[in-house]
Scaffold this motif. Structure first.
Motif, PDB file in Angstrom:
ATOM      1  N   TYR A 177       0.821  -1.103   0.014  1.00  0.00           N
ATOM      2  CA  TYR A 177      -0.157  -0.157   0.741  1.00  0.00           C
ATOM      3  C   TYR A 177       0.962   1.661  -0.347  1.00  0.00           C
ATOM      4  O   TYR A 177       0.417   1.795  -0.897  1.00  0.00           O
ATOM      5  N   LEU A 178       1.689   1.161   1.015  1.00  0.00           N
ATOM      6  CA  LEU A 178       2.913   1.967   0.959  1.00  0.00           C
ATOM      7  C   LEU A 178       3.644   2.894  -0.531  1.00  0.00           C
ATOM      8  O   LEU A 178       3.805   3.851  -1.179  1.00  0.00           O
ATOM      9  N   ALA A 179       4.142   1.543  -0.932  1.00  0.00           N
ATOM     10  CA  ALA A 179       4.937   1.711  -2.101  1.00  0.00           C
ATOM     11  C   ALA A 179       4.072   2.202  -3.373  1.00  0.00           C
ATOM     12  O   ALA A 179       3.992   2.959  -3.773  1.00  0.00           O
ATOM     13  N   GLY A 180       2.486   2.095  -3.407  1.00  0.00           N
ATOM     14  CA  GLY A 180       1.934   1.913  -4.263  1.00  0.00           C
ATOM     15  C   GLY A 180       0.872   3.697  -4.107  1.00  0.00           C
ATOM     16  O   GLY A 180       1.242   4.684  -4.853  1.00  0.00           O
ATOM     17  N   LEU A 181       1.086   4.346  -2.688  1.00  0.00           N
ATOM     18  CA  LEU A 181       0.704   5.803  -2.638  1.00  0.00           C
ATOM     19  C   LEU A 181       2.703   6.653  -3.098  1.00  0.00           C
ATOM     20  O   LEU A 181       2.390   8.069  -3.473  1.00  0.00           O
ATOM     21  N   VAL A 182       4.114   5.990  -2.877  1.00  0.00           N
ATOM     22  CA  VAL A 182       4.792   6.729  -3.367  1.00  0.00           C
ATOM     23  C   VAL A 182       5.679   6.663  -4.722  1.00  0.00           C
ATOM     24  O   VAL A 182       5.525   7.699  -5.118  1.00  0.00           O
ATOM     25  N   ALA A 183       4.470   5.539  -5.210  1.00  0.00           N
ATOM     26  CA  ALA A 183       4.787   5.602  -6.717  1.00  0.00           C
ATOM     27  C   ALA A 183       3.676   6.399  -7.283  1.00  0.00           C
ATOM     28  O   ALA A 183       3.840   7.026  -8.496  1.00  0.00           O
ATOM     29  N   SER A 184       2.769   6.859  -6.754  1.00  0.00           N
ATOM     30  CA  SER A 184       1.690   7.850  -7.555  1.00  0.00           C
ATOM     31  C   SER A 184       1.865   9.043  -6.777  1.00  0.00           C
ATOM     32  O   SER A 184       1.136  10.153  -7.483  1.00  0.00           O
ATOM     33  N   ALA A 185       2.939   9.486  -6.295  1.00  0.00           N
ATOM     34  CA  ALA A 185       3.274  10.849  -5.733  1.00  0.00           C
ATOM     35  C   ALA A 185       4.280  11.616  -6.293  1.00  0.00           C
ATOM     36  O   ALA A 185       5.108  11.009  -6.177  1.00  0.00           O
ATOM     37  N   PRO A 186       4.007  12.584  -7.081  1.00  0.00           N
ATOM     38  CA  PRO A 186       5.042  13.435  -7.721  1.00  0.00           C
ATOM     39  C   PRO A 186       6.153  13.409  -6.250  1.00  0.00           C
ATOM     40  O   PRO A 186       5.374  13.984  -5.586  1.00  0.00           O
TER      41      PRO A 186
END
Ligand code: PLP
Length: 272
Positions: A177-186
């Motif tokens: 979940y955290l990796a997904g947030l990071v991947a989608s955060a500019p």
């Protein structure tokens, strides 16, 4: 980030050609920085073919074996001659409770058993020393030992393995979940795809060099800690500093990771 199997085979062959005796191969079930997992079945095959001892360092990652949706990641671990794992890293128990399992009890005893006269046992048939039970002093360096095992035994008795399997699984889900947030955060960059329960990422800003980004991410780590937001550490991977989030808490919730990402970006942007 796994053992290179061809390089390992070449190193073993090279040792033999030079008259050395390769004795042991250590596979990782979750490395410290990135939670990388070696191909443990392939290592077990190589060890069987080469007659080497196969040890697995599962200090933090071995517990993946009780998580129903993720246990395949450590397949082959069960073939180890010895396995080290900690319950103070990812089994929610207080330090210290490090464990080792050795497959063959005779091998284990022969490696450690020293019998000075004051520890003589198993001789004769009478008295306490005649009773045929294993002496723990034959299975390790310590003669006197702390009583660490009770907390592990009580924990499993009270909650059961299945519940812990679900929490281990929850921590891995949270890493994804955290990796997904990071991947989608500019402005944020993931170091590597997530393997288990560890996420390494950094704040990036165009125009800054890697050295400047290293300093900035170190400062973000400190600010997060000192403002009481979260307690990541930092790791250096290929010369770059990343915030290191090892998710080992049964109380972590999804919103904790939303907050973390929000605050990393906010603190990173503050530095303008
Ligand atoms: C992969 C790995 N192996 C071994 C250790 C050492 O563990 P212990 O706490 O049992 O000394 C660590 C600790 O960080 C680790 O991450």
């Amino acid at each position: 980030m796994q053992i290179d199997l061809e390089a390992l085979k070449a190193a073993i062959a090279d040792d033999r050609e030079n008259g050395l005796l390769p004795a042991c191969v250590v596979g990782a079930a979750g490395t410290t920085n990135t939670a990388a997992i070696d191909d443990l079945n392939a290592l077990a095959d190589i060890c069987a073919a080469e007659r080497c001892w196969f040890h697995v360092d599962g200090a933090s990652g071995a517990w993946t074996a009780i998580a129903p949706r993720y246990r395949h990641l450590v397949a082959g671990m069960e073939r180890a001659d010895s396995l080290a794992f900690d319950l103070h890293k990812w089994m929610y128990l207080q330090y210290p409770i490090a464990c080792i399992l050795v497959r063959n009890a005779d091998d284990h005893r022969r490696a450690f058993s020293l019998t000075p006269t004051y520890l003589a046992h198993g001789e004769g048939e009478r008295g306490l020393t005649g009773i045929d039970v294993p002496w723990l002093s034959d299975y390790g360096f310590e003669l006197s030992r702390g009583f660490h095992a009770l907390k592990a035994w009580m924990t499993f008795k009270e909650h059961g393995v299945a519940k812990y399997g679900r929490i281990i699984q929850q921590n891995i889900d949270q890493a994804h979940y955290l990796a997904g947030l990071v991947a989608s955060a500019p402005g944020l960059e993931l170091a590597l795809p997530v393997s288990l329960n560890i996420v390494n990422f950094r704040y990036v800003r165009p125009g800054l060099t890697d050295a400047e980004l290293n300093g900035l991410n170190k400062r973000i780590e400190t600010e997060l800690q000192e403002r009481g937001i979260a307690v990541p550490s930092t790791v250096t991977i290929r010369g770059r500093n990343y915030l290191h989030v090892a998710i080992t808490n049964h109380r972590s919730r999804q919103e904790d990771f939303d907050l973390l990402v929000h605050e990393v970006i906010r603190i990173g942007n503050e530095r303008d």
